[in-house]
Design a protein around this motif. Structure first.
Motif, PDB file in Angstrom:
ATOM      1  N   ASP A   9     -56.049  -7.709 116.307  1.00  0.00           N
ATOM      2  CA  ASP A   9     -54.747  -8.300 116.895  1.00  0.00           C
ATOM      3  C   ASP A   9     -53.698  -9.287 117.576  1.00  0.00           C
ATOM      4  O   ASP A   9     -52.404  -9.609 117.989  1.00  0.00           O
ATOM      5  CB  ASP A   9     -53.648  -7.298 117.225  1.00  0.00           C
ATOM      6  N   THR A  10     -54.769 -10.479 117.652  1.00  0.00           N
ATOM      7  CA  THR A  10     -54.397 -11.665 118.427  1.00  0.00           C
ATOM      8  C   THR A  10     -53.345 -12.954 117.826  1.00  0.00           C
ATOM      9  O   THR A  10     -54.367 -12.844 116.030  1.00  0.00           O
ATOM     10  CB  THR A  10     -55.225 -12.348 118.976  1.00  0.00           C
ATOM     11  N   PRO A  11     -52.165 -12.582 117.792  1.00  0.00           N
ATOM     12  CA  PRO A  11     -52.092 -13.987 116.535  1.00  0.00           C
ATOM     13  C   PRO A  11     -51.806 -15.129 116.378  1.00  0.00           C
ATOM     14  O   PRO A  11     -52.786 -15.345 117.490  1.00  0.00           O
ATOM     15  CB  PRO A  11     -50.421 -13.999 117.631  1.00  0.00           C
ATOM     16  N   VAL A  12     -52.103 -15.458 115.266  1.00  0.00           N
ATOM     17  CA  VAL A  12     -52.741 -16.887 115.449  1.00  0.00           C
ATOM     18  C   VAL A  12     -51.776 -17.257 114.306  1.00  0.00           C
ATOM     19  O   VAL A  12     -51.162 -17.278 113.486  1.00  0.00           O
ATOM     20  CB  VAL A  12     -54.049 -16.269 114.299  1.00  0.00           C
ATOM     21  N   GLN A  13     -51.236 -18.662 114.245  1.00  0.00           N
ATOM     22  CA  GLN A  13     -50.175 -19.614 113.564  1.00  0.00           C
ATOM     23  C   GLN A  13     -50.984 -20.746 112.479  1.00  0.00           C
ATOM     24  O   GLN A  13     -52.117 -21.234 113.566  1.00  0.00           O
ATOM     25  CB  GLN A  13     -49.413 -20.447 113.917  1.00  0.00           C
ATOM     26  N   VAL A  62     -55.780 -11.725 114.033  1.00  0.00           N
ATOM     27  CA  VAL A  62     -56.837 -11.179 113.402  1.00  0.00           C
ATOM     28  C   VAL A  62     -57.656  -9.952 113.107  1.00  0.00           C
ATOM     29  O   VAL A  62     -57.083  -8.923 113.794  1.00  0.00           O
ATOM     30  CB  VAL A  62     -58.080 -11.716 115.665  1.00  0.00           C
ATOM     31  N   LEU A  63     -58.037  -9.666 112.344  1.00  0.00           N
ATOM     32  CA  LEU A  63     -58.860  -8.390 111.334  1.00  0.00           C
ATOM     33  C   LEU A  63     -60.149  -8.081 112.622  1.00  0.00           C
ATOM     34  O   LEU A  63     -60.243  -7.558 112.932  1.00  0.00           O
ATOM     35  CB  LEU A  63     -58.621  -8.591 110.367  1.00  0.00           C
ATOM     36  N   GLY A  64     -60.927  -9.434 112.954  1.00  0.00           N
ATOM     37  CA  GLY A  64     -62.273  -8.797 113.468  1.00  0.00           C
ATOM     38  C   GLY A  64     -63.313 -10.077 113.453  1.00  0.00           C
ATOM     39  O   GLY A  64     -62.980 -10.501 112.835  1.00  0.00           O
ATOM     40  N   HIS A  65     -64.267  -9.867 114.102  1.00  0.00           N
ATOM     41  CA  HIS A  65     -65.512 -11.368 114.294  1.00  0.00           C
ATOM     42  C   HIS A  65     -66.208 -11.092 114.290  1.00  0.00           C
ATOM     43  O   HIS A  65     -66.561  -9.380 114.193  1.00  0.00           O
ATOM     44  CB  HIS A  65     -65.025 -11.167 115.210  1.00  0.00           C
TER      45      HIS A  65
END
Length: 216
Positions: free
Chosen positions: A62-66, A84-87
């Motif tokens: 859930d971290t926002p990324v541009q 982010v969906l996951g890593h």
């Protein structure tokens, strides 16, 4: 006096020209962050995949990324919001989900040793084009302990997270996640089939209905 052109030279020149045209067509399947430190590849219309750089905290769900996405003719870039969906720790793969659908390449779920590929990246921001490309050949399709296969071309900074496309068909069959320092810096690749399997582990991921075979 004009010297005759060797058929081998003519074929090689035609091959380079074809690869250049193919690379320009594929450039729309490349995105970067605003600092050009991370490269993203659209796996599906709303799913980007990249190699995890930096701290684990910067890639929490859930971290926002541009990201900046190349337009259709790769002449400029536009901003796209995603999160982010996951890593995955084993191979440092990160999935992001976008707010809008993007152009996504056709996928190739099978690849053979000796297949020629084009690897997209962003290694030189001093150039006018918002992408760079290297060429190579798949050297092994037997996954290592981390599920990675190898390409023979060295992976250089700016290519981690870049898509590995068939030079013949233009289909995406892997994503680059680093270099094998013990074997000449060869590109370390995660195959598309493995990426889709990893993506299925994330709740709510828009995974298409593939024929995964018995026991999948």
């Amino acid at each position: 006096m004009t010297q005759p052109v060797s058929p081998h030279t003519a074929t090689a020149t035609a091959g380079r020209d074809d690869s250049s045209v193919r690379a320009k067509e594929l450039a729309r399947y490349l995105a970067t962050d605003h600092g050009y430190g991370s490269v993203f590849t659209p796996l599906l219309p709303r799913v980007l995949v990249t190699h995890r750089h930096g701290s684990h905290e910067s890639w929490t769900p859930d971290t926002p990324v541009q990201v900046l996405v190349n337009d259709v003719n790769a002449g400029k870039q536009r901003n796209v919001e995603c999160k982010v969906l996951g890593h995955h720790d084993q191979n440092d793969v990160v999935f992001c989900i976008t707010d809008e659908e993007l152009d996504a390449p056709d996928l190739d779920l099978g690849v053979a040793p000796g297949a020629r590929y084009l690897l997209l990246g962003c290694s030189n921001r001093s150039q006018r084009k918002p992408y760079s490309v290297s060429q190579g050949v798949i050297s092994t399709t037997i996954p290592d302990a981390n599920g990675l296969i190898r390409g023979d071309a060295p992976s250089i900074p700016g290519y981690s997270g870049g898509g590995c496309f068939s030079e013949e068909t233009g289909k995406l069959f892997a994503v680059n996640v680093g270099k094998d320092d013990r074997n000449g810096g060869r590109a370390m690749l995660v195959h598309v089939a493995s990426l889709l399997t990893l993506l299925r582990t994330h709740k709510g991921a828009p995974v298409p209905e593939w024929d995964w075979g018995e026991g999948a």
